[in-house]
Design an enzyme around this catalytic site. Structure first.
Site, PDB file in Angstrom:
ATOM      1  N   ASP A 109      -4.210   8.198  -7.775  1.00 30.61           N
ATOM      2  CA  ASP A 109      -5.187   7.534  -8.647  1.00 30.61           C
ATOM      3  C   ASP A 109      -5.955   6.498  -7.826  1.00 30.61           C
ATOM      4  O   ASP A 109      -5.521   6.116  -6.733  1.00 30.61           O
ATOM      5  CB  ASP A 109      -4.509   6.855  -9.845  1.00 30.61           C
ATOM      6  CG  ASP A 109      -3.553   5.732  -9.449  1.00 30.61           C
ATOM      7  OD1 ASP A 109      -2.818   5.899  -8.454  1.00 30.61           O
ATOM      8  OD2 ASP A 109      -3.543   4.687 -10.126  1.00 30.61           O
ATOM      9  N   GLU A 176      -0.457   4.182  -9.905  1.00 34.24           N
ATOM     10  CA  GLU A 176      -0.137   3.002  -9.086  1.00 34.24           C
ATOM     11  C   GLU A 176      -1.105   1.860  -9.356  1.00 34.24           C
ATOM     12  O   GLU A 176      -0.702   0.697  -9.430  1.00 34.24           O
ATOM     13  CB  GLU A 176      -0.150   3.372  -7.602  1.00 34.24           C
ATOM     14  CG  GLU A 176       0.506   2.338  -6.712  1.00 34.24           C
ATOM     15  CD  GLU A 176      -0.416   1.244  -6.213  1.00 34.24           C
ATOM     16  OE1 GLU A 176       0.086   0.278  -5.624  1.00 34.24           O
ATOM     17  OE2 GLU A 176      -1.644   1.337  -6.401  1.00 34.24           O
TER      18      GLU A 176
HETATM   19  N1  LIG Z   1      -2.825  -0.187  -1.993  1.00 29.57           N
HETATM   20  C1  LIG Z   1      -1.933  -0.791  -2.886  1.00 29.57           C
HETATM   21  C2  LIG Z   1      -2.642  -1.407  -4.041  1.00 29.57           C
HETATM   22  O1  LIG Z   1      -3.851  -1.466  -4.051  1.00 29.57           O
HETATM   23  N2  LIG Z   1      -1.891  -1.822  -5.038  1.00 29.57           N
HETATM   24  C3  LIG Z   1      -2.388  -2.455  -6.204  1.00 29.57           C
HETATM   25  C4  LIG Z   1      -1.282  -2.352  -7.205  1.00 29.57           C
HETATM   26  C5  LIG Z   1      -1.568  -2.963  -8.519  1.00 29.57           C
HETATM   27  C6  LIG Z   1      -0.771  -3.820  -9.144  1.00 29.57           C
HETATM   28  N3  LIG Z   1      -1.334  -4.063 -10.345  1.00 29.57           N
HETATM   29  C7  LIG Z   1      -2.424  -3.376 -10.398  1.00 29.57           C
HETATM   30  N4  LIG Z   1      -2.560  -2.672  -9.298  1.00 29.57           N
HETATM   31  C8  LIG Z   1      -2.738  -3.897  -5.915  1.00 29.57           C
HETATM   32  O2  LIG Z   1      -3.627  -4.412  -6.624  1.00 29.57           O
HETATM   33  O3  LIG Z   1      -2.156  -4.513  -5.021  1.00 29.57           O
HETATM   34 ZN    ZN Z   2      -2.987   1.815  -2.943  1.00 27.67          ZN
HETATM   35 ZN    ZN Z   3      -5.141  -0.065  -4.638  1.00 28.04          ZN
END
Ligand SMILES: NCC(=O)N[C@@H](Cc1c[nH]cn1)C(=O)O
Ligand code: ZN
Ligand code: ZN
Length: 486
Positions: A109, A176
């Site tokens: 995603d 994610e």
């Molecule tokens: N590449 C990792 C990433 O972008 N993770 C997101 C995960 C996240 C947590 N809450 C919403 N998204 C990040 O923002 O760190």
């Molecule tokens: Zn990511």
């Molecule tokens: Zn991300």
């Protein structure tokens, strides 16, 4: 094992990867074209389509036991209570009891992206920019590029006729960017099922600190995402008719949001500082060795707006202190022009990046109490509700275990330098779950650079990082396979 022993393997494998570059870019192009935005309920069919695309790719490469694991319906807050979570793509490559088994995790995603945000090119088209030697498009670096890298390294072994050094298991999720909903439970269920026998977990879903030096990452901040909703009239109203006469939800919300953090980045919610692990004397040494500067931060942000000037201060505030970011307001007027509306209901979205030893539940209580108190002080007749949308844990590991040693050797073979050992300000919510449930170590092996623009406009992945990143994945698997320990 020494690099010399693996030299014949790399001498065959790396030119094969170079040769397959056009094919690898083509697969990435097809994947980027699917707008798999997990936070947009209307695009959920696209997220599922991307899972199916990956399953087809895995099948054509000879992966077996491919399963699209359903995770049930998405929990609230959600507009459609029957909305299905996207599936997790599980698959295996190889099943040799004499080999180690490595689980590779990635997410298919992506963050939302629209031309109106300021992109120079269509976000859901992969543009190969010959001048800059970059691949541009949403997901190029986060995380479609790195995720497809795992497929490409298998393809390169097949084409070069090299035996794959480990058994590989894929765990590719589609939520994610929206808190990895449902994945923790799946890992718990599959720890003794699909994931039985996993020796190590590797995640390629973060970035180098700067633009030149490769890094291995042994820490992440967590992320608690909140929403505060202020509701008033039953529908949006004309400000000429109702302005000055009714209490405006947006005015209340702005005051609540501005009570959370000041312009120097200081979190104003009482009780948070006390939860943060104190800085140790030894810790100061870590920052001295890292290759990073204020100039690199300014370059990556495209501005001179840094709140801290020294390397140590910048890194500590990115890695080991919490931060609070205000992301947006749903329900507010945000377009061009001058609409004279009073929004009836607005949701303010903000998140707190968490660090050791913050407790998620305790933090949420502090946040909710703070928002309620801030609203109470306004004496407004509107209503206010603050809630947690999702939380993901922080993670810190030992950067000198067998996996990190293998990855360090691999970096030296591919890039000719010893990698810096870094922590990351971002979050990959499921990292700690893998470590705890599978009782294995987790390695973060980034592919892209610190200026890739993940979550931003004009996201890119340098072609050299893509190709070298695939070589790095391969070299790491060979060194880890040859390592005497798990
Ligand atoms: N590449 C990792 C990433 O972008 N993770 C997101 C995960 C996240 C947590 N809450 C919403 N998204 C990040 O923002 O760190
Ligand atoms: Zn990511
Ligand atoms: Zn991300």
């Amino acid at each position: 094992m020494s690099s010399d022993k693996l030299k014949p393997v790399f001498d065959k494998l790396f030119p094969q990867i170079d040769e397959l570059k056009p094919d690898f870019i083509n697969v990435l192009k097809q994947a980027v074209e699917i707008p798999a935005v997990s936070s947009d309920e209307s695009l959920r069919p696209m997220v599922v389509k991307k899972a199916e695309f990956l399953a087809d790719q895995l099948k054509s490469l000879g992966f077996h036991d491919i399963q699209l694991k359903e995770l049930g319906t998405q929990p609230p807050p959600v507009t459609n209570p029957k909305l299905q979570l996207p599936p997790v793509v599980l698959s295996r490559y190889g099943n040799d009891s004499n080999k180690k088994t490595v689980l590779v995790y990635g997410h298919y995603d992506v963050q939302p992206a629209q031309m109106e945000d300021g992109w120079d090119t269509e976000p859901f088209e992969l543009v190969v920019d010959e001048a800059t030697q970059q691949l541009k498009g949403r997901g190029s670096t986060d995380d479609t590029g790195p995720l497809t890298g795992w497929l490409h390294i298998v393809r390169a072994h097949i084409e070069a006729g090299i035996e794959f050094p480990v058994n590989l298991i894929t765990c590719f999720e589609g939520m994610e960017e929206s808190g990895s909903l449902g994945l923790e439970e799946l890992i718990g269920r599959e720890a003794t099922g699909y994931f039985k026998g996993v020796d190590a977990v590797c995640i390629s879903d973060n970035y180098w600190l700067g633009t030149k030096k490769p890094v291995l990452t042994y820490g992440l901040r967590g992320c608690n995402y909140y929403q505060v909703t202020v509701s008033g009239p039953k529908a949006d109203l004309h400000s000429g008719v109702f302005g000055g006469v009714i209490a405006e939800p947006m005015v209340d919300l702005m005051q609540i949001l501005s009570s959370l953090v000041d312009s120097q980045g200081k979190i104003l919610i009482k009780g948070i500082d006390e939860m943060v692990a104190p800085v140790t004397e030894k810790e100061h040494e870590i920052y001295k060795k890292i290759d990073f500067s204020l100039e690199e931060l300014n370059e990556a942000s495209g501005s001179n707006t840094a709140l801290y000037k020294t390397k140590e201060d910048i890194l500590m505030h990115r890695w080991r202190y919490p931060s609070l970011s205000v992301h947006g307001v749903e329900g507010a007027f945000y377009g061009q022009g001058a609409k004279t509306v009073i929004p009836a209901k607005v949701n303010g979205k903000f998140s707190i990046r968490t660090v050791p030893d913050m407790d998620s539940e305790k933090l949420t209580q502090l946040v909710v109490d703070h928002c309620n108190n801030a609203f109470k002080k306004l004496g407004s007749p509107n209503t206010c509700h603050a809630e947690l949308i999702h939380d993901g844990a922080y993670w810190v590991s030992d950067p000198f275990n067998a996996q990190f040693t293998a990855a360090s050797k691999a970096t030296q073979v591919v890039y000719g330098v010893e990698p810096d050992l870094t922590r990351e300000g971002g979050s990959i919510p499921i990292t700690l779950t893998f470590e705890q449930q599978l009782k294995t170590s987790v390695l973060l092996l980034p592919m892209g650079r610190g200026d890739d623009g993940a979550h931003s406009i004009n996201e890119k992945l340098d072609i050299s990082n893509f190709i070298n990143g695939i070589k790095l994945m391969g070299a790491y698997l060979h060194f880890y396979a040859a390592s005497p320990e798990n």
